[in-house]
Design a protein around this motif. Sequence first.
Motif, PDB file in Angstrom:
ATOM      1  N   GLN A  45       0.022 103.607  -1.640  1.00 39.86           N
ATOM      2  CA  GLN A  45      -0.326 103.470  -0.307  1.00 39.86           C
ATOM      3  C   GLN A  45       0.546 104.340   0.493  1.00 39.86           C
ATOM      4  O   GLN A  45       0.295 104.574   1.674  1.00 39.86           O
ATOM      5  CB  GLN A  45      -0.455 101.850   0.191  1.00 39.86           C
ATOM      6  CG  GLN A  45      -1.610 101.265  -0.313  1.00 39.86           C
ATOM      7  CD  GLN A  45      -2.806 101.999  -0.095  1.00 39.86           C
ATOM      8  OE1 GLN A  45      -3.254 102.298   1.258  1.00 39.86           O
ATOM      9  NE2 GLN A  45      -3.843 102.330  -1.033  1.00 39.86           N
ATOM     10  N   THR A  46       1.881 103.971   0.172  1.00 43.51           N
ATOM     11  CA  THR A  46       3.115 104.956   0.953  1.00 43.51           C
ATOM     12  C   THR A  46       3.709 105.830   0.005  1.00 43.51           C
ATOM     13  O   THR A  46       3.847 105.669  -1.047  1.00 43.51           O
ATOM     14  CB  THR A  46       4.034 103.868   1.571  1.00 43.51           C
ATOM     15  OG1 THR A  46       4.639 103.035   0.106  1.00 43.51           O
ATOM     16  CG2 THR A  46       3.357 102.891   2.332  1.00 43.51           C
TER      17      THR A  46
ATOM     18  N   SER B 265      -3.052 113.804   3.168  1.00 40.91           N
ATOM     19  CA  SER B 265      -3.670 113.366   4.382  1.00 40.91           C
ATOM     20  C   SER B 265      -4.966 113.602   4.663  1.00 40.91           C
ATOM     21  O   SER B 265      -5.795 112.798   5.444  1.00 40.91           O
ATOM     22  CB  SER B 265      -2.529 114.029   5.697  1.00 40.91           C
ATOM     23  OG  SER B 265      -1.394 113.596   5.450  1.00 40.91           O
TER      24      SER B 265
ATOM     25  N   LYS C 145      -3.832 106.639   3.938  1.00 43.24           N
ATOM     26  CA  LYS C 145      -2.569 106.619   3.065  1.00 43.24           C
ATOM     27  C   LYS C 145      -1.321 107.020   3.982  1.00 43.24           C
ATOM     28  O   LYS C 145      -1.596 107.891   4.857  1.00 43.24           O
ATOM     29  CB  LYS C 145      -2.435 107.191   1.877  1.00 43.24           C
ATOM     30  CG  LYS C 145      -3.212 106.633   0.612  1.00 43.24           C
ATOM     31  CD  LYS C 145      -2.928 107.474  -0.591  1.00 43.24           C
ATOM     32  CE  LYS C 145      -4.197 107.109  -1.647  1.00 43.24           C
ATOM     33  NZ  LYS C 145      -3.882 105.803  -2.044  1.00 43.24           N
ATOM     34  N   GLN C 146      -0.319 106.336   3.994  1.00 45.16           N
ATOM     35  CA  GLN C 146       0.988 106.819   4.833  1.00 45.16           C
ATOM     36  C   GLN C 146       1.604 108.038   3.998  1.00 45.16           C
ATOM     37  O   GLN C 146       2.035 107.642   2.932  1.00 45.16           O
ATOM     38  CB  GLN C 146       1.945 105.889   5.077  1.00 45.16           C
ATOM     39  CG  GLN C 146       3.427 106.099   5.681  1.00 45.16           C
ATOM     40  CD  GLN C 146       4.320 104.937   5.820  1.00 45.16           C
ATOM     41  OE1 GLN C 146       4.026 104.042   5.900  1.00 45.16           O
ATOM     42  NE2 GLN C 146       5.576 105.389   6.014  1.00 45.16           N
ATOM     43  N   THR C 147       1.722 109.164   4.571  1.00 47.25           N
ATOM     44  CA  THR C 147       2.172 110.203   3.959  1.00 47.25           C
ATOM     45  C   THR C 147       3.679 110.652   4.720  1.00 47.25           C
ATOM     46  O   THR C 147       3.321 111.583   5.742  1.00 47.25           O
ATOM     47  CB  THR C 147       1.560 111.184   3.638  1.00 47.25           C
ATOM     48  OG1 THR C 147       0.262 110.581   2.681  1.00 47.25           O
ATOM     49  CG2 THR C 147       2.189 112.313   2.519  1.00 47.25           C
ATOM     50  N   ASP C 148       4.793 110.758   4.264  1.00 44.81           N
ATOM     51  CA  ASP C 148       5.912 111.299   5.013  1.00 44.81           C
ATOM     52  C   ASP C 148       6.707 112.471   4.264  1.00 44.81           C
ATOM     53  O   ASP C 148       6.863 112.361   3.076  1.00 44.81           O
ATOM     54  CB  ASP C 148       6.878 110.245   5.366  1.00 44.81           C
ATOM     55  CG  ASP C 148       6.274 109.166   6.278  1.00 44.81           C
ATOM     56  OD1 ASP C 148       5.627 109.524   7.139  1.00 44.81           O
ATOM     57  OD2 ASP C 148       6.507 107.799   6.231  1.00 44.81           O
TER      58      ASP C 148
ATOM     59  N   GLU D  30      12.945 102.497   4.509  1.00 41.11           N
ATOM     60  CA  GLU D  30      11.504 102.221   3.960  1.00 41.11           C
ATOM     61  C   GLU D  30      11.703 102.369   2.520  1.00 41.11           C
ATOM     62  O   GLU D  30      12.175 103.269   1.891  1.00 41.11           O
ATOM     63  CB  GLU D  30      10.556 103.115   4.835  1.00 41.11           C
ATOM     64  CG  GLU D  30       9.091 102.765   4.410  1.00 41.11           C
ATOM     65  CD  GLU D  30       8.241 103.325   5.290  1.00 41.11           C
ATOM     66  OE1 GLU D  30       6.817 103.081   5.156  1.00 41.11           O
ATOM     67  OE2 GLU D  30       8.704 103.626   6.455  1.00 41.11           O
TER      68      GLU D  30
ATOM     69  N   TYR E 210       9.011 103.327  -0.459  1.00 41.08           N
ATOM     70  CA  TYR E 210       7.625 103.744  -0.791  1.00 41.08           C
ATOM     71  C   TYR E 210       7.218 103.630  -2.268  1.00 41.08           C
ATOM     72  O   TYR E 210       7.910 103.448  -3.289  1.00 41.08           O
ATOM     73  CB  TYR E 210       7.988 105.426  -0.718  1.00 41.08           C
ATOM     74  CG  TYR E 210       8.168 105.918   0.684  1.00 41.08           C
ATOM     75  CD1 TYR E 210       7.086 106.376   1.438  1.00 41.08           C
ATOM     76  CD2 TYR E 210       9.412 106.027   1.178  1.00 41.08           C
ATOM     77  CE1 TYR E 210       7.213 106.680   2.794  1.00 41.08           C
ATOM     78  CE2 TYR E 210       9.609 106.510   2.554  1.00 41.08           C
ATOM     79  CZ  TYR E 210       8.564 106.743   3.468  1.00 41.08           C
ATOM     80  OH  TYR E 210       8.550 107.301   4.642  1.00 41.08           O
TER      81      TYR E 210
END
Length: 314
Positions: free
Chosen positions: A12-13, A38, A44-47, A73, A75
């Motif tokens: 999810q991350t 994305s 989903k959180q994508t950094d 954070e 992941y």
Amino acid sequence: MKEFMEQIECAQTIGITGHIHPDGDCIGSCLALRQYISEKYPEKQTDVYLEPISDEFLFLSGAGQILTIPKNEKYDLFFVLDCSSEDRFEPFSSLVRNADTVFCIDHHISNQGMGNYCTADPKASATCEVLCDLIPLEEVSLKCAECLYTGIVHDTGVFKHSNTTKKTMIYAGELLEKGIHHSKIIDETFFQKTYVQNLALGRALLNSRLFCDGTIICSGLSQEELDQLGAVPSDVNGIIDQLRVTKGVETAVFLYPLKNGGVKVSMRSNGKVNVSSIAQEFGGGGHILAAGCTMFGSFEQIEKQLLPKIKEQL
């Protein structure tokens, strides 16, 4: 591809990072992967975490959202692209260590495998080419294609380096069909230089010296010289490649200072010297014809350590 897709679907991350002093392939691969995830999984959180990138890459989708300072954070999944050792992504190593799953994607021959999953293909021209193996190209958007094409262009020297293969050209053709402005990407991210970058190249050429009957060329820019020119580390990109094409040269070496007090060593070979093996002796790595490492000491001291290794192979 199966494991690649499964890990993305389960997380999810998701975090993504690449090596320090990110180049075109590092930036392109990180942003291409972010763009793909994305678009396919918008929930989903994508950094993406990278050191500040050069202005010429800011047109790439997601470049404005790159994080340069680690967040506190944890992941579910973290991708490490275009590198394989912790010192190469040191600013964000704590994020990688704390992730539940680490997936490395690379194309350097020095990659011995890292993380829970590792896809490293030393025959690939770029990490972006490896991503083309993993991401179904029919699902690649125009924005994602721009990122992938940029990475391939930079690591092949616009398709002129020996790492360019039939497969490389096929993938490049597939990406062109997405409608990318390939000439604009090549001109503005590869050939175009700022005035400061031209000054840095000129100073580096003036500082260069030949060794071993002209088969080795070495140069460097000190912190004082960089400050005088108003240059930053990204402004020296491409200098090593200009040194390499000096007539009669087999191996080129370029040095410049790092913030941690070390010296960045970039090496290029025209075929007779395996610079990757030399870089590995000093804790670095890369490709047979293009590699680098971080060393400590004066430029003269570093040259005295490197030159015998190069001469031995010559």
